[in-house]
Design a protein around this motif. Structure first.
Motif, PDB file in Angstrom:
ATOM      1  N   ILE A  30      -4.692  -2.962   8.230  1.00 43.22           N
ATOM      2  CA  ILE A  30      -5.376  -4.247   8.281  1.00 43.22           C
ATOM      3  C   ILE A  30      -4.840  -5.079   7.118  1.00 43.22           C
ATOM      4  O   ILE A  30      -5.094  -4.765   5.956  1.00 43.22           O
ATOM      5  N   ASP A  31      -4.068  -6.115   7.428  1.00 42.66           N
ATOM      6  CA  ASP A  31      -3.415  -6.947   6.424  1.00 42.66           C
ATOM      7  C   ASP A  31      -4.168  -8.260   6.277  1.00 42.66           C
ATOM      8  O   ASP A  31      -4.231  -9.052   7.229  1.00 42.66           O
ATOM      9  N   SER A  32      -4.757  -8.494   5.112  1.00 43.83           N
ATOM     10  CA  SER A  32      -5.534  -9.706   4.862  1.00 43.83           C
ATOM     11  C   SER A  32      -6.561  -9.912   5.972  1.00 43.83           C
ATOM     12  O   SER A  32      -6.745 -11.018   6.470  1.00 43.83           O
TER      13      SER A  32
ATOM     14  N   PRO B 184      -9.165   7.431  13.048  1.00 46.79           N
ATOM     15  CA  PRO B 184      -7.843   6.949  12.620  1.00 46.79           C
ATOM     16  C   PRO B 184      -7.729   6.901  11.095  1.00 46.79           C
ATOM     17  O   PRO B 184      -8.706   6.645  10.385  1.00 46.79           O
ATOM     18  N   ARG B 185      -6.504   7.123  10.580  1.00 46.09           N
ATOM     19  CA  ARG B 185      -6.246   6.901   9.156  1.00 46.09           C
ATOM     20  C   ARG B 185      -5.898   5.426   8.984  1.00 46.09           C
ATOM     21  O   ARG B 185      -5.164   4.850   9.792  1.00 46.09           O
ATOM     22  N   VAL B 186      -6.429   4.803   7.933  1.00 44.09           N
ATOM     23  CA  VAL B 186      -6.394   3.343   7.826  1.00 44.09           C
ATOM     24  C   VAL B 186      -5.771   2.897   6.504  1.00 44.09           C
ATOM     25  O   VAL B 186      -6.187   3.359   5.427  1.00 44.09           O
ATOM     26  N   ALA B 187      -4.800   2.000   6.593  1.00 41.66           N
ATOM     27  CA  ALA B 187      -4.209   1.331   5.429  1.00 41.66           C
ATOM     28  C   ALA B 187      -4.776  -0.080   5.340  1.00 41.66           C
ATOM     29  O   ALA B 187      -4.889  -0.779   6.353  1.00 41.66           O
ATOM     30  N   ILE B 188      -5.127  -0.499   4.138  1.00 40.99           N
ATOM     31  CA  ILE B 188      -5.727  -1.816   3.903  1.00 40.99           C
ATOM     32  C   ILE B 188      -4.833  -2.560   2.920  1.00 40.99           C
ATOM     33  O   ILE B 188      -4.530  -2.043   1.840  1.00 40.99           O
ATOM     34  N   TRP B 189      -4.396  -3.765   3.271  1.00 41.47           N
ATOM     35  CA  TRP B 189      -3.548  -4.588   2.410  1.00 41.47           C
ATOM     36  C   TRP B 189      -4.279  -5.879   2.077  1.00 41.47           C
ATOM     37  O   TRP B 189      -4.784  -6.560   2.978  1.00 41.47           O
ATOM     38  N   GLN B 190      -4.310  -6.228   0.776  1.00 37.61           N
ATOM     39  CA  GLN B 190      -5.046  -7.412   0.355  1.00 37.61           C
ATOM     40  C   GLN B 190      -4.396  -8.051  -0.868  1.00 37.61           C
ATOM     41  O   GLN B 190      -4.035  -7.348  -1.817  1.00 37.61           O
TER      42      GLN B 190
END
Length: 498
Positions: free
Chosen positions: A192-194, A238-244
């Motif tokens: 999830i990017d921004s 699910p494995r989740v990556a977070i970008w902020q």
């Protein structure tokens, strides 16, 4: 007459995105509020790709009124992973294909990418409807359309249904979050990017609050929103990556904290990171591992970055993408996301201290062979060669000849050094080459007919050569170009050359 809250929220987001001093009232009914990046300007150059970008029609039920585009590397084997990549507001599938960097790693690691596209017919800003429960829930609307695309892609490309992933920017990130909650039985991981937490808003009026302020929920309450999206589902999650970006004023950084709380609670892990490291571009990565030590959630915070997708153009192994509106030159987020998901063939390089080979070249030596050469790496005992992301062979020195290839076909290559213990280092930057023997064909026609014949695609009234993505101008019967086919599903502009 005062604006309704939904209209005011949209205007605030739009003013932040385009830098206007103050919002100007618009007639009701107001369009749905959502993170609203400005239109992407197509870059002069994009990542070099070896595969095919094309629209796919007839992908099944389409209650969300979306369009499906896909990118497939040349020679993609059956059983490869699949990534779904969702654009931001006022963007298109073509923008994300050209700028996000995902094609670089599709070529390098060997997987297909689906680029769903919404339009102004769904939302005046071409936003995915992450805030509308009638469109972002399991079995309905845009969410169902995306899953129909996944089913179609698996049928077309033989994708591994255990390795399907979804990512998105801004409103696309909000929809990616919803999809992970709605369909944990479909997606093995997400990024999830921004973007925003799953099911943060279920109405237009609640969207602005999600974008701009702390919702005051506990991790368990955030996790309950995910668990309620598919009642009775017990995992795996699910494995989740977070970008902020820390300086994001369109989707405030509190959303990253809420996302971390949400997905760590769902995974059953605490909100204290198990490891932290510094990455390029002023980025800090916090990893939240499960009881087995496997990363379940990762939070990437980019210091000083505003609203957008983190890219880092260049040819190094950890670089990708092209800059543009809301594609920000900081760090290649797609590279680290692909590693977090394990798309590089594992959980990352097993010997990060062993440098990636440099100077890789690929030279066709006949109808069915390509010769590779690169600079020797100090400390390497041997090398592994990858064709379209899959192992093609090994070499004891800095050269290798790949044989048994199809004539007139493009292939992408990377190389990694191997130390005396057998540990594999970082892969090199990718190169491509096309075998001989395929007679190049030229086609001169209007842009309209080139698209109809499947030699080009159209997006936003513009035309792009299939495969190469070169801009051809307006999509109509008055603009004419010559396209040369240099490989299966790959065309380049060749005006005056044929």
């Amino acid at each position: 007459m005062p604006l309704r809250p939904a209209a005011a929220a949209l205007l605030t987001a739009a003013a932040l995105a385009i830098g206007t001093a103050a919002p100007v009232p618009v007639p009701a009914p107001a369009p749905a509020p959502a993170p609203a990046p400005a239109p992407t300007v197509a870059p002069a150059t994009a990542d070099t790709v070896s595969g095919t970008f094309q629209q796919v029609t007839g992908f099944g039920a389409n209650p969300g009124n979306l369009a499906m585009y896909s990118y497939t590397p040349a020679g993609l084997p059956s059983g490869a992973p699949l990534v779904v990549a969702l654009h931001g507001c006022l963007q298109t599938a073509n923008d994300y294909y050209r700028n996000s960097g995902w094609t670089t790693f599709a070529d390098r690691y060997g997987f297909a990418v689906v680029f769903p596209q919404t339009s102004s017919a769904n939302n005046s800003l071409s936003c995915f409807s992450w805030f509308d429960a009638t469109k972002d829930s399991r079995g309905v609307g845009e969410a169902e359309s995306v899953v129909e695309m996944v089913t179609k892609a698996k049928a077309l490309y033989g994708s591994d249904d255990r390795r399907v992933f979804v990512t998105g920017l801004s409103a696309g990130g909000g929809m990616a979050s919803d999809l992970l909650a709605d369909y944990p039985d479909v997606f093995a991981g997400g990024a999830i990017d921004s973007g925003l937490p799953a099911q943060c808003a279920t109405t237009q009026g609640a969207a602005s609050g999600c974008q701009n302020s702390d919702q005051g929920l506990t991790p368990a309450q955030w996790g309950d929103k995910v668990r309620a999206a598919y009642p009775g589902y017990a995992g795996p999650w699910p494995r989740v990556a977070i970008w902020q970006g820390s300086a994001d004023t369109v989707v405030r950084p509190v959303n990253a904290t809420e996302l971390r709380d949400q997905w760590t609670d769902v995974q059953g892990v605490g909100q204290r990171p198990t490891s932290t490291r510094s990455l390029p571009g002023g980025t800090t990565e916090e990893v939240y591992a499960d009881t087995g030590g496997r990363p379940a959630v990762a939070l990437f915070t980019v210091a000083g970055m505003g609203h957008g997708l983190a890219v880092n153009p260049g040819s190094a192994a950890d670089q990708c993408g092209a800059t543009g509106s809301y594609f920000l030159n900081t760090i290649c987020s797609s590279y680290y996301t692909a590693q977090f998901w394990g798309l590089d063939g594992g959980t990352g390089p097993t010997n990060p201290g062993l440098p990636a080979p440099t100077g890789l070249t690929a030279t066709p030596t006949g109808q069915g062979s390509i010769a590779l050469a690169w600079q020797a790496v100090s400390g390497a005992a041997s090398y592994q060669v990858y064709r379209n992301g899959a192992m093609a062979g090994s070499a004891t020195g800095p050269s290798f000849t790949d044989t048994g290839l199809a004539p007139g076909t493009s292939y992408g290559y990377t190389v990694a050094a191997v130390d005396p213990s057998g540990a594999v280092g970082t892969r090199s930057a990718a190169v491509t080459a096309t075998t001989g023997g395929g007679a190049a064909q030229c086609f001169t026609d209007s842009n309209y007919n080139q698209v109809r014949a499947g030699r080009a695609t159209q997006s936003g009234g513009l035309t792009y050569a299939l495969g190469s993505g070169q801009s051809m101008g307006l999509w109509n019967t008055f603009v004419t170009h010559t396209l040369k086919q240099t490989g299966p599903g790959y065309f380049v502009l060749a005006d005056g050359q044929c």
